[in-house]
Enzyme design. Structure first.
Site, PDB file in Angstrom:
ATOM      1  N   CYS A  28       0.936   7.543  -3.003  1.00  0.00           N
ATOM      2  CA  CYS A  28       2.166   6.823  -3.358  1.00  0.00           C
ATOM      3  C   CYS A  28       1.906   5.331  -3.504  1.00  0.00           C
ATOM      4  CB  CYS A  28       3.239   7.079  -2.301  1.00  0.00           C
ATOM      5  SG  CYS A  28       4.776   6.203  -2.640  1.00  0.00           S
ATOM      6  N   CYS A  63       4.656   3.051  -2.181  1.00  0.00           N
ATOM      7  CA  CYS A  63       4.661   2.903  -0.719  1.00  0.00           C
ATOM      8  C   CYS A  63       3.515   2.007  -0.253  1.00  0.00           C
ATOM      9  CB  CYS A  63       4.485   4.259  -0.026  1.00  0.00           C
ATOM     10  SG  CYS A  63       5.364   5.614  -0.763  1.00  0.00           S
ATOM     11  N   ASP A  64       2.335   2.225  -0.794  1.00  0.00           N
ATOM     12  CA  ASP A  64       1.128   1.633  -0.204  1.00  0.00           C
ATOM     13  C   ASP A  64       0.446   0.567  -1.061  1.00  0.00           C
ATOM     14  OD1 ASP A  64       1.473   3.351   1.946  1.00  0.00           O
ATOM     15  OD2 ASP A  64       0.305   4.936   1.008  1.00  0.00           O
TER      16      ASP A  64
END
Ligand code: NDP
Length: 321
Positions: A137, A140-141
């Site tokens: 992701c 997200c990261d």
């Protein structure tokens, strides 16, 4: 001994969608039951740092966020049950849902929030380096790779979007694809090819995610050319696997309309499935946004849609009586 549970709202899934639906439904006096599946808390329980869930100025941990949501849902009156659903009978209301131990849930409304799982390559190093360089992701990261070198694996819309997104953080993004053409939409391909921060490695398969000697974390990927068989090594700080997701919809095949990728179909802008009284929320119906906050929003929508549905059904029952 198998039990029978009666409820106004049964929620399948305990990620942000299911728990947000539960919080709203419980506060509306519906005494919902949440059936937690094999991964209570959903995908956030396998992530670490969360920086993009609104309301938290400091970095929080995914598992902690889900514990808080579960506690909140419980405090307002949700019953949490750990079970694995093996059968759903949606042919008439109330719906009958059966768990693997024989428990039966008789539900006036059903919210499906069973989520989705990222697909993984299944190569050595992938699991071991999860959260230490390997991710599924970018939204997200990606932030954690500011100024670093990253690779994205895949050739669909997700991979191309992730590669484009990562250029917000990194000037050195490499898309690695196993063939010599992408399957993503043309407009995304045009943007990808026009972006000077992205290069593409064609006909390359990842054989292994490589950890450094004495360094904790990813240092590169071992590749093999799918045409010539030639091996190579691509150094990188971050590896983003973007080869698709599998929505958890096995139980609903033949019972509710699914799209070509297996996602539950809902009336756009709502949580309504084709069966009155059955609602869907979160990643099980969303292949585009897939964020905790969007899933939570959809869970809220499902609870409000279910509440409205029941109020109308009760009104009609009263008028018709
Ligand atoms: P897709 O199934 O479309 O693409 C998966 C990609 O990963 C393919 O290029 C495939 O290669 C590659 N792949 C699959 N398995 C492997 C493997 N084992 N090793 C190496 N490569 C592999 O998945 P997406 O997540 O990209 O998209 C899923 C659906 O969601 C699509 O319908 C897409 O259009 C939609 N979507 C829409 C978005 C939007 O509208 N903004 C955003 C994201 C997704 P190959 O091409 O060789 O098969």
């Amino acid at each position: 001994m198998p039990a029978t549970h009666h409820t106004k709202m049964l929620i399948l899934g305990s990620g942000p969608a299911g728990l947000s639906a539960a919080i709203y439904a419980a506060r509306a006096g519906m005494r919902p039951i949440v059936v937690q599946g094999i991964q209570p808390g959903g995908q956030l329980t396998i992530t670490t740092d969360v920086e993009n869930y609104p309301g938290f100025a400091e970095v929080i941990q995914g598992p902690w966020l889900m514990e808080q949501m579960t506690a909140q849902a419980t405090h307002v009156g949700t019953a949490m049950i750990w079970d694995t659903i093996v059968d759903v009978d949606l042919s008439q209301r109330p719906f009958r849902i059966t768990g693997d131990g024989g428990d039966v849930y008789v539900a006036e409304t059903l919210v499906i929030a069973t989520g989705a799982q990222a697909k993984w390559l299944g190569v050595p190093g992938e699991q071991e380096l999860g959260g230490k360089g390997v991710s599924a992701c970018a939204t997200c990261d990606g932030f954690f790779y500011r100024g670093k070198k990253v690779v994205v694996i895949g050739g669909g819309n997700t991979a191309v979007e992730e590669a484009l997104y990562l250029t917000n953080h990194s000037d050195d993004v490499t898309l690695i694809h196993r063939r010599d053409s992408l399957r993503s939409e043309k407009i995304l391909q045009d943007r990808l090819f026009a972006n000077p921060k992205i290069r593409t490695l064609w006909n390359k398969k990842v054989e292994r995610f490589v950890a450094g000697d004495g360094v904790s974390g990813l240092v590169g990927v071992d590749l093999v050319d799918t045409v010539t068989g030639e091996p190579s090594f691509e150094p990188t700080d971050g590896g983003f696997v973007a080869i698709g997701h599998s929505p958890s919809t096995e139980l609903f095949k033949g019972k509710l309309p699914l799209d070509a990728d297996g996602y539950l179909q809902v009336t756009p802008g709502t949580s309504l499935t084709s069966i009155p009284g059955v609602f869907a929320a979160g990643d099980v119906t969303d292949k585009i946004y897939r964020q905790a906050v969007t899933a939570a929003g959809m869970g809220c929508m499902a609870a409000l849609d279910a509440e409205r549905f029941l109020a109308e059904a009760e009104y009609h029952a009263m008028v018709d009586a």
